[in-house]
Design a protein around this motif. Structure first.
Motif, PDB file in Angstrom:
ATOM      1  N   LYS A 183       0.836  -1.208   0.000  1.00  0.00           N
ATOM      2  CA  LYS A 183       0.000   0.000   0.000  1.00  0.00           C
ATOM      3  C   LYS A 183       0.867   1.252   0.000  1.00  0.00           C
ATOM      4  CE  LYS A 183      -4.367  -1.642   1.700  1.00  0.00           C
ATOM      5  NZ  LYS A 183      -5.434  -1.556   2.663  1.00  0.00           N
ATOM      6  N   LEU A 184       1.974   1.185   0.755  1.00  0.00           N
ATOM      7  CA  LEU A 184       2.877   2.335   0.819  1.00  0.00           C
ATOM      8  C   LEU A 184       3.457   2.634  -0.571  1.00  0.00           C
ATOM      9  CD1 LEU A 184       4.349   4.302   2.829  1.00  0.00           C
ATOM     10  CD2 LEU A 184       6.242   2.690   2.776  1.00  0.00           C
ATOM     11  N   ILE A 185       3.864   1.560  -1.275  1.00  0.00           N
ATOM     12  CA  ILE A 185       4.435   1.768  -2.617  1.00  0.00           C
ATOM     13  C   ILE A 185       3.401   2.387  -3.550  1.00  0.00           C
ATOM     14  CG2 ILE A 185       5.379   0.582  -4.652  1.00  0.00           C
ATOM     15  CD1 ILE A 185       6.585  -1.466  -2.715  1.00  0.00           C
ATOM     16  N   ILE A 186       2.147   1.897  -3.467  1.00  0.00           N
ATOM     17  CA  ILE A 186       1.094   2.456  -4.330  1.00  0.00           C
ATOM     18  C   ILE A 186       0.907   3.945  -4.029  1.00  0.00           C
ATOM     19  CG2 ILE A 186      -1.390   2.385  -4.888  1.00  0.00           C
ATOM     20  CD1 ILE A 186      -1.268  -0.656  -4.441  1.00  0.00           C
ATOM     21  N   VAL A 187       0.855   4.284  -2.731  1.00  0.00           N
ATOM     22  CA  VAL A 187       0.639   5.688  -2.354  1.00  0.00           C
ATOM     23  C   VAL A 187       1.823   6.552  -2.806  1.00  0.00           C
ATOM     24  CG1 VAL A 187       0.374   7.268  -0.392  1.00  0.00           C
ATOM     25  CG2 VAL A 187      -0.931   5.160  -0.449  1.00  0.00           C
ATOM     26  N   ILE A 188       3.060   6.046  -2.597  1.00  0.00           N
ATOM     27  CA  ILE A 188       4.238   6.824  -3.024  1.00  0.00           C
ATOM     28  C   ILE A 188       4.219   7.024  -4.542  1.00  0.00           C
ATOM     29  CG2 ILE A 188       6.771   6.757  -3.237  1.00  0.00           C
ATOM     30  CD1 ILE A 188       6.864   5.413  -0.509  1.00  0.00           C
ATOM     31  N   ALA A 189       3.863   5.940  -5.258  1.00  0.00           N
ATOM     32  CA  ALA A 189       3.812   6.047  -6.728  1.00  0.00           C
ATOM     33  C   ALA A 189       2.786   7.090  -7.158  1.00  0.00           C
ATOM     34  CB  ALA A 189       3.474   4.688  -7.329  1.00  0.00           C
ATOM     35  N   LEU A 190       1.647   7.126  -6.463  1.00  0.00           N
ATOM     36  CA  LEU A 190       0.607   8.111  -6.796  1.00  0.00           C
ATOM     37  C   LEU A 190       1.107   9.528  -6.523  1.00  0.00           C
ATOM     38  CD1 LEU A 190      -2.512   6.259  -5.333  1.00  0.00           C
ATOM     39  CD2 LEU A 190      -2.202   6.886  -7.726  1.00  0.00           C
ATOM     40  N   ILE A 191       1.817   9.703  -5.401  1.00  0.00           N
ATOM     41  CA  ILE A 191       2.334  11.030  -5.060  1.00  0.00           C
ATOM     42  C   ILE A 191       3.406  11.455  -6.078  1.00  0.00           C
ATOM     43  CG2 ILE A 191       3.637  12.348  -3.323  1.00  0.00           C
ATOM     44  CD1 ILE A 191       2.089  10.675  -1.203  1.00  0.00           C
ATOM     45  N   GLN A 192       4.294  10.500  -6.436  1.00  0.00           N
ATOM     46  CA  GLN A 192       5.338  10.802  -7.437  1.00  0.00           C
ATOM     47  C   GLN A 192       4.724  11.234  -8.772  1.00  0.00           C
ATOM     48  OE1 GLN A 192       8.029   7.553  -7.971  1.00  0.00           O
ATOM     49  NE2 GLN A 192       9.345   8.174  -6.289  1.00  0.00           N
ATOM     50  N   ALA A 193       3.587  10.597  -9.116  1.00  0.00           N
ATOM     51  CA  ALA A 193       2.929  10.927 -10.389  1.00  0.00           C
ATOM     52  C   ALA A 193       2.011  12.144 -10.254  1.00  0.00           C
ATOM     53  CB  ALA A 193       2.146   9.720 -10.889  1.00  0.00           C
ATOM     54  N   LYS A 194       2.069  12.790  -9.083  1.00  0.00           N
ATOM     55  CA  LYS A 194       1.267  13.983  -8.777  1.00  0.00           C
ATOM     56  C   LYS A 194      -0.250  13.710  -8.794  1.00  0.00           C
ATOM     57  CE  LYS A 194       4.608  17.552  -9.835  1.00  0.00           C
ATOM     58  NZ  LYS A 194       5.765  16.687  -9.796  1.00  0.00           N
ATOM     59  N   GLN A 195      -0.629  12.486  -8.466  1.00  0.00           N
ATOM     60  CA  GLN A 195      -2.052  12.148  -8.364  1.00  0.00           C
ATOM     61  C   GLN A 195      -2.430  12.215  -6.887  1.00  0.00           C
ATOM     62  OE1 GLN A 195      -3.871  11.624 -10.977  1.00  0.00           O
ATOM     63  NE2 GLN A 195      -2.448  11.074 -12.602  1.00  0.00           N
ATOM     64  N   PHE A 196      -2.418  13.437  -6.331  1.00  0.00           N
ATOM     65  CA  PHE A 196      -2.587  13.590  -4.884  1.00  0.00           C
ATOM     66  C   PHE A 196      -3.976  13.159  -4.412  1.00  0.00           C
ATOM     67  CE2 PHE A 196       0.567  16.858  -6.132  1.00  0.00           C
ATOM     68  CZ  PHE A 196       1.664  16.250  -5.526  1.00  0.00           C
ATOM     69  N   GLY A 197      -4.998  13.447  -5.239  1.00  0.00           N
ATOM     70  CA  GLY A 197      -6.378  13.086  -4.870  1.00  0.00           C
ATOM     71  C   GLY A 197      -6.506  11.579  -4.692  1.00  0.00           C
TER      72      GLY A 197
END
Lengths: 162, 492
Positions: free
Chosen positions: B391-405
């Motif tokens: 879950k942490l990797i998914i969240v970090i990947a989303l943040i890196q891709a600027k998909q904050f929502g």
């Protein structure tokens, strides 16, 4: 074109009747007629092997099996169908036809295609040499079906033993 | 030998009904578990060749005659084969004791092995139509397994599952047909090459829509999820674990993303559509899970929610997102397998799955309670368990891709997940024990052993996260991230 549309309408109507009929015999016969329509469509689309299989196996053999099974069963407690299903199914069916008609009409005219070489050899050769994995998978499907029958009809055998 | 993943389960399944006539328990138990242990061992042996070569393409000749039996193995499908073998071995171990009251073990194991052969075949074939056929192999076996108990609920759930699954297969077949019509071929490589030569964006878009409807139904993504909360709880516990742990991922998630990444190619629009579907599944199913009283029904809704996480990660399309999605796929397969098996243990011990009737069981059945807690915390994403990292990797990947929502929703849905899992734990295992449960005993040996193994995997993967990630997840994510280029290099 007109014949094609008539054949497709026949296929859809008899497929629908096969689901809607409460009498199992009528449903089985409707399914056979639907298969017959499909077989003719296959022939007209230059797929004679598919047509032969559809008419001989689905319209012929399977219908005979269905009718034999129905003849062997006795009439027991009627099964009441949920009222909602009577409304939902026809509505869904009509909606599907409308969407399907709209999408496919515009889609079929726009589908670009690459030239594809005809598959070399006879039907048997194509099936054996080019689609071998499909044969393995079909053995798996038949296998699963046979094992499903063995598993799901086991209780009756047990009752008999008792 | 890569073919053994398909051939061995089919062969053993063929002999089991005959063997079952002579030995009702021991030989079917030993044979099935030995076959699955061999497959697990085989998948581990294949790690090194895949690490060195990247892809293995194998052909089989039929007594010297050249036939088209070709499989292509890369990091992605090896990862899937390993997951299938590992989880199904534990499920089969659990079945040794669990099936005592059902009887007819040989038939059960035979169907289970056919289902596994179907899943392995689906994962290995590099051909669209063969994917459809192996999908059906696994599906036909699973209909029978859902109805195996032969009760009213089981038969009704199996029929509902059959009807919706047929619709799903029809949509998938329609998509395959259109691709075949355009490219004149069915192999991944030829179709991928053909689509690159054609300018057919809109038609391919329609194909993708059919695939999303078809495989989305198989994966039970919201809004195609209605069948799952009925089918999964009604099945015997080992089958619920197979369906939720493996089948929805193989026949839904794997098939969809293999075709999208390796044949059609991921586009930004498609990525957004799939991410939205994943997020809706994640939230809606988590909210629906909160209101359930039946343990298995709650777990079934949780499966829909967690598939949402997997889809979100995979659809993001960045290497880290794909790796996170795949890692969560593995973690969910293990933890959800464990939780469904645990629900089977609870039902075996108490005769009920209703949370309102349970309570205080933890004092009497510490192994079941402990393993349940590990599985629940892992899925909810509590450190240091395996689910936390994915879950942490998914969240970090989303943040890196600027998909904050999306990242925020993923974190909030995780809190919801923790909430309903703690609800199960509190209502079933904590609190004051009711008088009627005072004399219950722990689940039989093999049931407890299977649960303990799966719980240990959750802990082990969480602690030794780095080597596991490097060995299994990275090669799989790399193979998928390379997309069409990977398939074009297969050398078929």
């Amino acid at each position: 074109m007109v014949i094609q549309i008539l054949l497709l309408c026949g296929l859809i109507i008899f497929s629908g009747l096969a689901i809607l009929f409460k009498d199992l015999l009528k449903a089985a016969l409707s399914l056979a007629v639907a298969s017959l329509f499909l077989g003719i469509i296959f022939f007209r689309l230059n797929a004679p092997y598919a047509g032969v299989f559809e008419i001989s196996v689905v319209a012929g053999l399977i219908t005979v099996l269905f009718i034999l099974t129905i003849a062997l069963t006795k009439k027991e407690g009627e099964v009441e169908e949920a009222k909602l299903a009577k409304v939902v199914f026809p509505l869904f069916f009509i909606l599907f036809l409308i969407i399907d008609g709209l999408v496919m009409k515009s889609l079929l005219q726009k589908v670009p295609s690459l030239p594809s070489g005809p598959e070399a050899g006879t039907f048997g050769e194509v099936l054996w040499k080019q689609r071998t994995f499909d044969l393995v998978a079909q053995i798996g499907v038949i296998f699963a079906g046979v094992l499903a029958v063995l598993a799901l009809f086991r209780k009756k055998e047990d009752d008999k033993d008792e | 030998m890569v073919f053994s993943f398909i051939v061995i389960p089919l062969l053993v399944a063929a002999f089991l009904p005959i063997i079952g006539k002579f030995s009702k328990k021991l030989v079917p138990d030993v044979l099935t578990n030995a076959a699955l242990a061999f497959l697990l061992f085989n998948s581990i042996l294949l790690v090194k060749p895949i690490f060195n070569q990247g892809t293995i393409v194998q052909n089989v000749n039929w007594f010297g005659e050249k036939v088209n039996l070709q499989v292509a193995l890369d990091g992605f499908n090896l990862f899937m084969l390993f997951t299938i073998s590992l989880v199904s071995l534990c499920i089969s171990l659990f079945s040794i004791d669990y099936l005592e009251h059902y009887g007819h073990k040989a038939n059960f194991y035979a169907l289970l092995l056919v289902m596994i052969a179907g899943m392995n075949g689906l994962v290995l074939v590099p051909d669209l139509f063969s994917i459809y056929l192996f999908l059906e192999v696994a599906a036909v076996a699973s209909y029978a397994l859902v109805a195996f108990g032969l009760g009213y609920d089981e038969l009704e759930a199996s029929f509902k599952y059959l009807m919706l699954s047929v619709v799903a297969s029809a949509f998938a077949l329609l998509g395959i047909t259109i691709l075949f019509g355009m490219t004149g071929s069915l192999s991944f490589q030829a179709v991928a090459q053909g689509l690159q030569d054609l300018n057919a964006r809109y038609v391919v878009g329609v194909c993708v829509a059919f695939f999303i409807m078809g495989f989305g139904l198989k994966a039970a993504l919201v809004p195609f999820h209605a069948w799952l909360p009925d089918a999964h709880p009604s099945a015997p516990a080992p089958i619920s674990a197979m369906l939720s742990g493996l089948l929805i991922k193989v026949s839904g998630v794997y098939a969809l993303f293999r075709i999208i990444y390796s044949v059609i190619g991921m586009t930004p629009v498609l990525s957004q559509v799939l991410m939205a579907l994943g997020t809706i599944s994640m939230v809606v199913a988590a909210l629906l899970a909160l209101g359930q009283k039946d343990v298995k029904r709650m777990l079934a809704y949780s499966s829909i929610s967690q598939v949402g996480y997997i889809v979100l990660g995979l659809a993001l399309g960045t290497p880290l997102g794909i790796a996170g999605g795949l890692f969560h796929l593995f973690n969910h397969a293990v933890a959800k397998g464990l939780l469904f098996l645990n629900s089977g243990s609870i039902q075996h011990i108490t005769g009920t799955r209703n949370l309102d009737e349970l309570g205080g069981l933890g004092k009497r059945v510490p192994i079941t309670a402990g393993t349940n807690l590990v599985g629940a915390l892992s899925i909810a994403g509590v450190p240091p368990l395996a689910g936390f990292w994915s879950k942490l990797i998914i969240v970090i990947a989303l943040i890196q891709a600027k998909q904050f929502g999306y990242a925020l929703v993923a974190i909030l849905a995780s809190i919801l997940t923790l909430w309903y899992y703690l609800l199960i734990q509190r209502k079933a295992f904590f609190g004051k024990i009711s008088e009627k449960w005072l004399h219950i005993k722990e689940a039989p040996f093999w049931m407890s052993a299977a649960n303990v193994i799966l719980a240990l995997i959750c802990i082990f993967v969480g602690i030794f996260f780095t080597p596991v990630f490097k060995t299994w997840i990275s090669p799989a994510a790399e193979a998928l991230a390379k997309g069409i280029q990977q398939v074009l290099m297969w050398g078929i």
